[in-house]
Scaffold this active site. Structure first.
Site, PDB file in Angstrom:
ATOM      1  N   HIS A  72       0.854  -1.291  -0.093  1.00  0.00           N
ATOM      2  CA  HIS A  72      -0.026  -0.014   0.085  1.00  0.00           C
ATOM      3  C   HIS A  72       0.834   1.355   0.044  1.00  0.00           C
ATOM      4  CE1 HIS A  72      -4.131  -1.561   1.402  1.00  0.00           C
ATOM      5  NE2 HIS A  72      -3.798  -2.204   0.444  1.00  0.00           N
ATOM      6  N   TYR A 200      -9.328   5.187   7.770  1.00  0.00           N
ATOM      7  CA  TYR A 200      -9.400   5.363   9.235  1.00  0.00           C
ATOM      8  C   TYR A 200     -10.383   6.522   9.343  1.00  0.00           C
ATOM      9  CZ  TYR A 200      -4.761   2.965  10.262  1.00  0.00           C
ATOM     10  OH  TYR A 200      -4.094   2.015  10.596  1.00  0.00           O
ATOM     11  N   PRO A 292      -4.200  -0.529  18.775  1.00  0.00           N
ATOM     12  CA  PRO A 292      -3.810  -0.785  17.271  1.00  0.00           C
ATOM     13  C   PRO A 292      -3.944   0.201  16.359  1.00  0.00           C
ATOM     14  CG  PRO A 292      -5.922  -1.662  18.199  1.00  0.00           C
ATOM     15  CD  PRO A 292      -5.225  -1.201  19.316  1.00  0.00           C
ATOM     16  N   LYS A 296       1.203  -0.815  14.958  1.00  0.00           N
ATOM     17  CA  LYS A 296       2.628  -0.813  15.698  1.00  0.00           C
ATOM     18  C   LYS A 296       2.940  -2.248  16.359  1.00  0.00           C
ATOM     19  CE  LYS A 296       4.133   2.796  13.674  1.00  0.00           C
ATOM     20  NZ  LYS A 296       4.045   2.351  12.329  1.00  0.00           N
ATOM     21  N   TYR A 384       4.130   6.270  10.623  1.00  0.00           N
ATOM     22  CA  TYR A 384       3.110   5.108  10.091  1.00  0.00           C
ATOM     23  C   TYR A 384       3.913   3.864   9.257  1.00  0.00           C
ATOM     24  CZ  TYR A 384      -0.975   2.591   8.710  1.00  0.00           C
ATOM     25  OH  TYR A 384      -2.161   1.472   8.784  1.00  0.00           O
TER      26      TYR A 384
HETATM   27  P1  RFL Z   1       1.895 -12.733  20.863  1.00  0.00           P
HETATM   28  O1  RFL Z   1       1.522 -12.540  19.422  1.00  0.00           O
HETATM   29  O2  RFL Z   1       0.727 -12.263  21.987  1.00  0.00           O
HETATM   30  O3  RFL Z   1       2.452 -14.062  21.219  1.00  0.00           O
HETATM   31  C1  RFL Z   1       2.838 -14.634  22.636  1.00  0.00           C
HETATM   32  C2  RFL Z   1       2.697 -15.960  22.535  1.00  0.00           C
HETATM   33  O4  RFL Z   1       2.974 -16.244  23.905  1.00  0.00           O
HETATM   34  C3  RFL Z   1       2.231 -17.474  24.413  1.00  0.00           C
HETATM   35  N1  RFL Z   1       2.201 -17.601  25.769  1.00  0.00           N
HETATM   36  C4  RFL Z   1       2.766 -18.600  26.377  1.00  0.00           C
HETATM   37  N2  RFL Z   1       3.571 -19.690  25.706  1.00  0.00           N
HETATM   38  C5  RFL Z   1       3.946 -20.547  26.864  1.00  0.00           C
HETATM   39  N3  RFL Z   1       3.611 -20.470  28.328  1.00  0.00           N
HETATM   40  C6  RFL Z   1       2.834 -19.440  28.698  1.00  0.00           C
HETATM   41  N4  RFL Z   1       2.377 -19.352  30.042  1.00  0.00           N
HETATM   42  C7  RFL Z   1       2.456 -18.650  27.790  1.00  0.00           C
HETATM   43  N5  RFL Z   1       1.670 -17.405  27.855  1.00  0.00           N
HETATM   44  C8  RFL Z   1       1.471 -16.926  26.586  1.00  0.00           C
HETATM   45  C9  RFL Z   1       0.937 -16.877  23.591  1.00  0.00           C
HETATM   46  O5  RFL Z   1       0.055 -18.170  23.449  1.00  0.00           O
HETATM   47  C10 RFL Z   1       1.555 -16.628  22.400  1.00  0.00           C
HETATM   48  O6  RFL Z   1       1.309 -17.413  21.257  1.00  0.00           O
HETATM   49  O7  RFL Z   1       2.963 -11.584  21.277  1.00  0.00           O
HETATM   50  P2  RFL Z   1       4.138 -11.200  20.412  1.00  0.00           P
HETATM   51  O8  RFL Z   1       4.890 -12.207  19.578  1.00  0.00           O
HETATM   52  O9  RFL Z   1       4.925 -10.231  21.195  1.00  0.00           O
HETATM   53  O10 RFL Z   1       3.394 -10.359  18.796  1.00  0.00           O
HETATM   54  C11 RFL Z   1       2.719  -8.849  19.417  1.00  0.00           C
HETATM   55  C12 RFL Z   1       1.565  -9.058  18.313  1.00  0.00           C
HETATM   56  O11 RFL Z   1       0.577 -10.408  18.282  1.00  0.00           O
HETATM   57  C13 RFL Z   1       0.750  -7.853  18.621  1.00  0.00           C
HETATM   58  O12 RFL Z   1       1.391  -6.722  19.171  1.00  0.00           O
HETATM   59  C14 RFL Z   1      -0.279  -7.739  17.514  1.00  0.00           C
HETATM   60  O13 RFL Z   1      -0.986  -8.309  17.215  1.00  0.00           O
HETATM   61  C15 RFL Z   1      -0.830  -6.255  17.708  1.00  0.00           C
HETATM   62  N6  RFL Z   1      -1.609  -5.624  16.568  1.00  0.00           N
HETATM   63  C16 RFL Z   1      -1.170  -5.155  15.507  1.00  0.00           C
HETATM   64  N7  RFL Z   1       0.026  -4.734  15.436  1.00  0.00           N
HETATM   65  C17 RFL Z   1       0.531  -4.513  14.156  1.00  0.00           C
HETATM   66  O14 RFL Z   1       1.603  -4.286  14.137  1.00  0.00           O
HETATM   67  N8  RFL Z   1      -0.147  -3.987  13.202  1.00  0.00           N
HETATM   68  C18 RFL Z   1      -1.651  -4.089  13.197  1.00  0.00           C
HETATM   69  O15 RFL Z   1      -2.383  -3.972  12.242  1.00  0.00           O
HETATM   70  C19 RFL Z   1      -2.042  -4.727  14.466  1.00  0.00           C
HETATM   71  N9  RFL Z   1      -3.523  -4.683  14.808  1.00  0.00           N
HETATM   72  C20 RFL Z   1      -3.071  -5.766  16.838  1.00  0.00           C
HETATM   73  C21 RFL Z   1      -3.939  -5.404  15.669  1.00  0.00           C
HETATM   74  C22 RFL Z   1      -3.614  -6.548  17.826  1.00  0.00           C
HETATM   75  C23 RFL Z   1      -5.128  -6.588  18.136  1.00  0.00           C
HETATM   76  N10 RFL Z   1      -5.599  -7.487  19.027  1.00  0.00           N
HETATM   77  C24 RFL Z   1      -6.525  -8.361  18.977  1.00  0.00           C
HETATM   78  C25 RFL Z   1      -4.933  -7.319  20.358  1.00  0.00           C
HETATM   79  C26 RFL Z   1      -5.405  -5.579  15.843  1.00  0.00           C
HETATM   80  C27 RFL Z   1      -5.850  -6.158  16.829  1.00  0.00           C
HETATM   81  C28 RFL Z   1      -7.387  -6.329  17.175  1.00  0.00           C
HETATM   82  C1  PHB Z   2      -5.876  -4.988  10.547  1.00  0.00           C
HETATM   83  O1  PHB Z   2      -6.103  -5.041   9.360  1.00  0.00           O
HETATM   84  O2  PHB Z   2      -6.221  -5.611  11.577  1.00  0.00           O
HETATM   85  C2  PHB Z   2      -5.365  -3.534  11.188  1.00  0.00           C
HETATM   86  C3  PHB Z   2      -4.929  -2.610  10.352  1.00  0.00           C
HETATM   87  C4  PHB Z   2      -4.515  -1.334  10.669  1.00  0.00           C
HETATM   88  C5  PHB Z   2      -4.566  -1.131  11.978  1.00  0.00           C
HETATM   89  C6  PHB Z   2      -5.052  -2.079  12.917  1.00  0.00           C
HETATM   90  C7  PHB Z   2      -5.434  -3.288  12.432  1.00  0.00           C
HETATM   91  O3  PHB Z   2      -4.133   0.083  12.371  1.00  0.00           O
END
Ligand code: RFL
Ligand code: PHB
Length: 389
Positions: A72, A200, A292, A296, A384
């Site tokens: 994008h 957004y 989110p 980041k 961004y």
């Molecule tokens: P994770 O992905 O949470 O992975 C951690 C892992 O540790 C495991 N775990 C354990 N393992 C062993 N023993 C235990 N006791 C444990 N407890 C937990 C878990 O099961 C898991 O597998 O962390 P990590 O690797 O640091 O990654 C971080 C990302 O997942 C997170 O920051 C992003 O998903 C945030 N996020 C977004 N980030 C972006 O860069 N761009 C986005 O567009 C974006 N959109 C989002 C998001 C997060 C969202 N939610 C649901 C929080 C959108 C949403 C809705």
């Molecule tokens: C997503 O596609 O899940 C998404 C994209 C941009 C954001 C957050 C989530 O800022």
């Protein structure tokens, strides 16, 4: 059992660290308390910064992302009923890649399996021991049998609720937190995205985001109250509310359909300092959370493990502790800038309880300035697409 680095958590932070260390000749064991399918079933991030794309290429796992991901060049901001475009490529020369976290995780899991590096799924009761000494250990049980791994280092990549951060003695960590008074209700649907780029939207009824996973799969979010439940939101109610928050053209052309996933996520900013204690390093969501809005979270997990892999690589290849001693400070410097950007975008785009008409006018004035000032657009675009690392 013995290994050089035990990685707790098989999210993007843990799996990418595993691949980066493998390329530096460092042995790892990943311990994950969930099953592989459960980890792959979580719908989360969608936007990769160029630095994250480069890391996936560096570990030789970028092919499917380049084939199936959507580069994008910009994004759209919608306010006062009109859409305005910020052109990342024009402002910074850089783009972002829309490629779901699920796909990143799958590619990393396949890469780990291909090099024969061990992952223990459904590891129960993972516990860290002797982290302040030169001989840390991790214990867990699998299918009712207890195990112990001796190692040189532990990487706590276990997300916000994992056992690594709480293993650091009370009083060592300083934590900073902002909990936002709303959440995001997200749905995934097998429908073509309403626009080629993300939208957004700031609306008096609340924030909305139009994102995507592919040309046939959309991801939409609306701001909701924290006390709401997914069950209260039928698909029909979701689509109606989303349309009300978008501009006329988007509202009239959006293709709706049944949701294949629906969930509510709370929004929070959180940082724990330092990101190292003794032989334990924190990386990704275990050390920090961002709302989110700035896309980041996953990208910060990637930059953390880039620094950490270099530091550990240097420890083993050059017998130098300089990198591991510098890790926390180096990672936190980038983390705080992403925390600031995510907080700024969250404040700019959402309705807060008890806000007065004045506050809404301030948001619209700032957005209007943002989309008409080259300096402001460049600053937004630069953050961004991701600050360099
Ligand atoms: P994770 O992905 O949470 O992975 C951690 C892992 O540790 C495991 N775990 C354990 N393992 C062993 N023993 C235990 N006791 C444990 N407890 C937990 C878990 O099961 C898991 O597998 O962390 P990590 O690797 O640091 O990654 C971080 C990302 O997942 C997170 O920051 C992003 O998903 C945030 N996020 C977004 N980030 C972006 O860069 N761009 C986005 O567009 C974006 N959109 C989002 C998001 C997060 C969202 N939610 C649901 C929080 C959108 C949403 C809705
Ligand atoms: C997503 O596609 O899940 C998404 C994209 C941009 C954001 C957050 C989530 O800022």
């Amino acid at each position: 059992m013995r290994t050089q680095v035990v990685i707790i958590g098989s999210g993007p932070a843990g799996l990418l660290l595993g691949q980066l260390l493998h390329r530096r000749g460092v042995d790892t064991i990943v311990l994950e308390n969930r099953s592989r399918d459960y980890v792959l079933g979580r719908i989360r991030a969608g936007v990769l910064e160029q630095g994250t794309v480069a890391l996936l290429d560096e570990v030789g796992l970028g092919a499917r992302m380049h084939r199936e991901g959507l580069p994008h060049d910009g994004t759209e901001l919608c306010f006062d009923g009109r859409r305005h475009r910020i052109d990342f490529k024009e402002q910074t020369g850089t783009t972002v890649m829309v490629y779901g976290q699920t796909e990143v995780t799958r590619d990393l899991m396949d890469g780990r399996a291909a090099v024969g590096a061990p992952t223990v799924y459904e590891a129960d009761g993972v516990a860290l021991h002797d982290i302040a000494t030169d001989h840390p250990r991790v214990t867990y049980s699998k299918d009712g049998v207890s195990h112990e791994i001796q190692c040189d280092f532990i990487a706590g990549c276990d997300g916000f609720h994992g056992p690594s951060r709480p293993a650091i003695p009370v009083g060592v960590l300083k934590t900073y937190e902002r909990v936002y008074p709303f959440g995001w209700l997200g749905i995934l649907s097998e429908t073509p995205p309403v626009s080629d780029e993300l939208i957004y939207a700031n609306h008096e009824r609340g924030f909305a985001l139009c994102s995507m996973r592919s040309k046939t799969r959309s991801r939409y979010y609306i701001q909701c109250r924290l006390d709401e439940k997914e069950e209260e939101w039928s698909d029909g109610r979701f689509w109606d509310e989303l349309k009300r928050r978008l501009d006329e053209k988007a509202a009239s052309t959006i293709v709706t359909g049944p949701s294949i996933e629906k969930s509510i996520a709370p929004l929070r900013s959180f940082v724990a300092e330092p990101m190292r204690f003794g032989r334990l390093f924190l990386a990704g969501d275990s050390a920090h959370i961002v709302p989110p809005t700035g896309a980041k979270g996953l990208n910060l997990a990637a930059s953390d493990v880039h620094y950490l892999a270099n530091a550990l690589g240097e420890y083993y290849s050059a017998k130098s502790s300089a990198g591991i001693d510098h890790y926390s400070q180096q990672a936190l410097s980038r983390v705080w800038k992403a925390v600031r950007f995510s907080w700024w975008m969250t404040n700019l785009m959402h309705r807060f309880p008890n806000t007065e008409p004045f506050d809404y006018k301030m948001q619209v004035a700032e957005l209007d300035y943002l989309v008409h000032s080259k300096a402001a657009m460049t600053s937004m675009a630069e953050n961004y697409v991701g600050l360099p690392f």
